[in-house]
Design a protein around this motif. Structure first.
Motif, PDB file in Angstrom:
ATOM      1  N   THR A   1      37.241   8.548  -4.259  1.00  0.00           N
ATOM      2  CA  THR A   1      38.536   8.802  -4.838  1.00  0.00           C
ATOM      3  C   THR A   1      39.796   8.395  -3.985  1.00  0.00           C
ATOM      4  OG1 THR A   1      38.883  10.976  -4.245  1.00  0.00           O
ATOM      5  CG2 THR A   1      37.274  10.523  -6.087  1.00  0.00           C
ATOM      6  N   LYS A   2      40.742   8.241  -4.884  1.00  0.00           N
ATOM      7  CA  LYS A   2      42.198   7.866  -3.965  1.00  0.00           C
ATOM      8  C   LYS A   2      43.172   8.669  -4.833  1.00  0.00           C
ATOM      9  CE  LYS A   2      45.717   4.760  -2.205  1.00  0.00           C
ATOM     10  NZ  LYS A   2      46.225   3.597  -2.312  1.00  0.00           N
ATOM     11  N   ASN A   3      43.740   9.734  -4.152  1.00  0.00           N
ATOM     12  CA  ASN A   3      44.885  10.580  -4.757  1.00  0.00           C
ATOM     13  C   ASN A   3      44.393  11.087  -6.382  1.00  0.00           C
ATOM     14  OD1 ASN A   3      46.371   9.982  -2.644  1.00  0.00           O
ATOM     15  ND2 ASN A   3      47.308   8.184  -3.579  1.00  0.00           N
ATOM     16  N   GLY A   4      43.059  11.381  -6.292  1.00  0.00           N
ATOM     17  CA  GLY A   4      42.561  12.099  -7.494  1.00  0.00           C
ATOM     18  C   GLY A   4      41.985  11.178  -8.630  1.00  0.00           C
ATOM     19  N   ILE A   5      42.142   9.781  -8.262  1.00  0.00           N
ATOM     20  CA  ILE A   5      41.560   8.931  -9.434  1.00  0.00           C
ATOM     21  C   ILE A   5      40.268   8.546  -8.713  1.00  0.00           C
ATOM     22  CG2 ILE A   5      41.743   6.811 -10.370  1.00  0.00           C
ATOM     23  CD1 ILE A   5      43.614   8.849 -11.201  1.00  0.00           C
ATOM     24  N   CYS A   6      39.218   8.326  -9.523  1.00  0.00           N
ATOM     25  CA  CYS A   6      37.855   8.065  -8.935  1.00  0.00           C
ATOM     26  C   CYS A   6      37.918   6.275  -8.914  1.00  0.00           C
ATOM     27  CB  CYS A   6      36.752   8.392  -9.902  1.00  0.00           C
ATOM     28  SG  CYS A   6      35.076   8.014  -9.440  1.00  0.00           S
ATOM     29  N   LEU A   7      37.116   5.804  -7.855  1.00  0.00           N
ATOM     30  CA  LEU A   7      37.367   4.313  -7.595  1.00  0.00           C
ATOM     31  C   LEU A   7      36.000   3.829  -7.991  1.00  0.00           C
ATOM     32  CD1 LEU A   7      39.067   4.106  -4.137  1.00  0.00           C
ATOM     33  CD2 LEU A   7      40.077   3.976  -6.552  1.00  0.00           C
ATOM     34  N   GLY A   8      35.005   4.628  -8.536  1.00  0.00           N
ATOM     35  CA  GLY A   8      33.725   3.995  -9.037  1.00  0.00           C
ATOM     36  C   GLY A   8      32.796   3.907  -7.928  1.00  0.00           C
ATOM     37  N   GLU A   9      31.642   3.429  -8.380  1.00  0.00           N
ATOM     38  CA  GLU A   9      30.471   3.412  -7.306  1.00  0.00           C
ATOM     39  C   GLU A   9      30.889   2.428  -6.195  1.00  0.00           C
ATOM     40  OE1 GLU A   9      26.138   1.557  -7.547  1.00  0.00           O
ATOM     41  OE2 GLU A   9      26.370   3.234  -8.817  1.00  0.00           O
ATOM     42  N   ALA A  10      30.672   3.111  -5.099  1.00  0.00           N
ATOM     43  CA  ALA A  10      30.708   2.387  -3.777  1.00  0.00           C
ATOM     44  C   ALA A  10      29.333   1.873  -3.428  1.00  0.00           C
ATOM     45  CB  ALA A  10      31.518   2.942  -2.674  1.00  0.00           C
ATOM     46  N   PHE A  11      28.284   2.698  -3.191  1.00  0.00           N
ATOM     47  CA  PHE A  11      27.109   2.248  -2.570  1.00  0.00           C
ATOM     48  C   PHE A  11      25.933   2.675  -3.497  1.00  0.00           C
ATOM     49  CE2 PHE A  11      30.194   3.274   0.843  1.00  0.00           C
ATOM     50  CZ  PHE A  11      30.075   1.864   1.501  1.00  0.00           C
ATOM     51  N   ASN A  12      24.838   2.070  -3.414  1.00  0.00           N
ATOM     52  CA  ASN A  12      23.605   2.757  -4.007  1.00  0.00           C
ATOM     53  C   ASN A  12      22.546   2.535  -3.035  1.00  0.00           C
ATOM     54  OD1 ASN A  12      23.046   0.064  -3.727  1.00  0.00           O
ATOM     55  ND2 ASN A  12      23.244  -0.498  -5.984  1.00  0.00           N
ATOM     56  N   GLU A  13      21.524   3.093  -3.584  1.00  0.00           N
ATOM     57  CA  GLU A  13      20.025   3.156  -2.695  1.00  0.00           C
ATOM     58  C   GLU A  13      20.398   4.077  -1.509  1.00  0.00           C
ATOM     59  OE1 GLU A  13      18.310  -0.614  -2.312  1.00  0.00           O
ATOM     60  OE2 GLU A  13      18.348  -1.076  -4.420  1.00  0.00           O
ATOM     61  N   ILE A  14      21.081   5.096  -1.614  1.00  0.00           N
ATOM     62  CA  ILE A  14      21.162   6.083  -0.392  1.00  0.00           C
ATOM     63  C   ILE A  14      19.926   6.868  -0.410  1.00  0.00           C
ATOM     64  CG2 ILE A  14      22.720   8.092   0.459  1.00  0.00           C
ATOM     65  CD1 ILE A  14      24.319   5.292  -0.235  1.00  0.00           C
ATOM     66  N   THR A  15      19.123   6.490   0.529  1.00  0.00           N
ATOM     67  CA  THR A  15      17.731   6.826   0.599  1.00  0.00           C
ATOM     68  C   THR A  15      17.454   8.179   1.592  1.00  0.00           C
ATOM     69  OG1 THR A  15      17.293   5.118   2.048  1.00  0.00           O
ATOM     70  CG2 THR A  15      16.886   4.628  -0.108  1.00  0.00           C
ATOM     71  N   LEU A  16      18.316   8.223   2.518  1.00  0.00           N
ATOM     72  CA  LEU A  16      17.858   9.257   3.593  1.00  0.00           C
ATOM     73  C   LEU A  16      18.686  10.509   3.272  1.00  0.00           C
ATOM     74  CD1 LEU A  16      18.631   7.142   6.925  1.00  0.00           C
ATOM     75  CD2 LEU A  16      16.441   7.498   5.770  1.00  0.00           C
ATOM     76  N   SER A  17      18.261  11.648   3.979  1.00  0.00           N
ATOM     77  CA  SER A  17      18.628  13.003   3.554  1.00  0.00           C
ATOM     78  C   SER A  17      19.328  13.610   4.718  1.00  0.00           C
ATOM     79  CB  SER A  17      17.660  13.711   2.985  1.00  0.00           C
ATOM     80  OG  SER A  17      16.710  13.996   4.019  1.00  0.00           O
ATOM     81  N   ASP A  18      19.856  13.017   5.717  1.00  0.00           N
ATOM     82  CA  ASP A  18      20.414  13.676   6.801  1.00  0.00           C
ATOM     83  C   ASP A  18      21.526  12.868   7.261  1.00  0.00           C
ATOM     84  OD1 ASP A  18      19.552  11.255   7.701  1.00  0.00           O
ATOM     85  OD2 ASP A  18      18.937  12.116   9.885  1.00  0.00           O
TER      86      ASP A  18
END
Length: 214
Positions: A152-169
């Motif tokens: 987000t920038k200054n309270g406005i969502c900019l949308g999806e940046a990345f997908n397939e975020i597979t790790l958990s650490d």
């Protein structure tokens, strides 16, 4: 009780105590950065700032547990410095700290000088959002349900940046590269600029509905 941001207090799926990021980790930082203040939320670049070899990153004191489902933090640009080479994102603990987030394997970053997003490579940036500078507030969120990340920038969502975020650490990270750059993070102890509470309600309600169908 462990710290819990307001948007997670009604989280319906897991009530076990969890440790979330609350400050920058001064022991997990590049020497070109200085953490300022008792709360350890503000970071100043103090390196030479001549080229990309002078870039420096820092990680938060805790990783982001995927069981929260949704995680969000914001970074205010106190001073964009000489060139505004500021990266905001997240990455694994094994990533080196002499590059901006997104330039190292398993790191992700949105950069202020050109508005590009980077994932695990310093040479493969992609157009994403507008550049950001002094007084802007940039938010970074991870949706572990659908394995995506957004900004987000200054309270406005900019949308999806990345997908397939597979790790958990993953750890929240920021990186600075030129003199006088300074940022301050909000991990949720004060209200966010973006309305993450309403965003979270939509996400959690949709996940709960899907689980009831299954």
């Amino acid at each position: 009780m462990p710290f819990l941001p307001s948007y997670l207090k009604d989280f319906p799926f897991n009530k076990n105590p969890i440790d979330l990021p609350t400050r920058w980790n001064t022991s997990d930082s590049n020497d070109n950065l200085q953490v300022i203040g008792d709360k350890e939320l503000k970071v100043l670049y103090i390196g030479p700032g001549q080229n990309d070899a002078d870039a420096a990153s820092i990680r938060a004191n805790h990783s982001i547990p995927s069981e929260v489902g949704l995680y969000y933090f914001e970074v205010s640009i106190v001073d964009a410095g000489e060139s505004g080479y500021i990266g905001i994102g997240f990455g694994v603990h094994s990533a080196f700290l002499w590059k901006l987030p997104g330039w190292e394997p398993n790191t992700f970053g949105y950069h202020g000088d050109d508005g590009k997003k980077f994932r695990s490579s310093s040479s493969k940036g992609h157009n994403y959002g507008p550049p950001f500078t002094t007084w802007d507030t940039i938010g970074c969120g991870i949706n572990f349900f659908n394995k995506t990340a957004f900004y987000t920038k200054n309270g406005i969502c900019l949308g999806e940046a990345f997908n397939e975020i597979t790790l958990s650490d993953y750890y929240p990270m920021i990186g600075l590269r030129t003199r006088s750059e300074c940022i301050e993070v909000n991990f949720g102890e004060t209200p966010f600029v973006f309305n993450i509470e309403e965003y979270a309600k939509i996400i959690f309600k949709d996940v709960e509905r899907r689980r009831m169908i299954i």
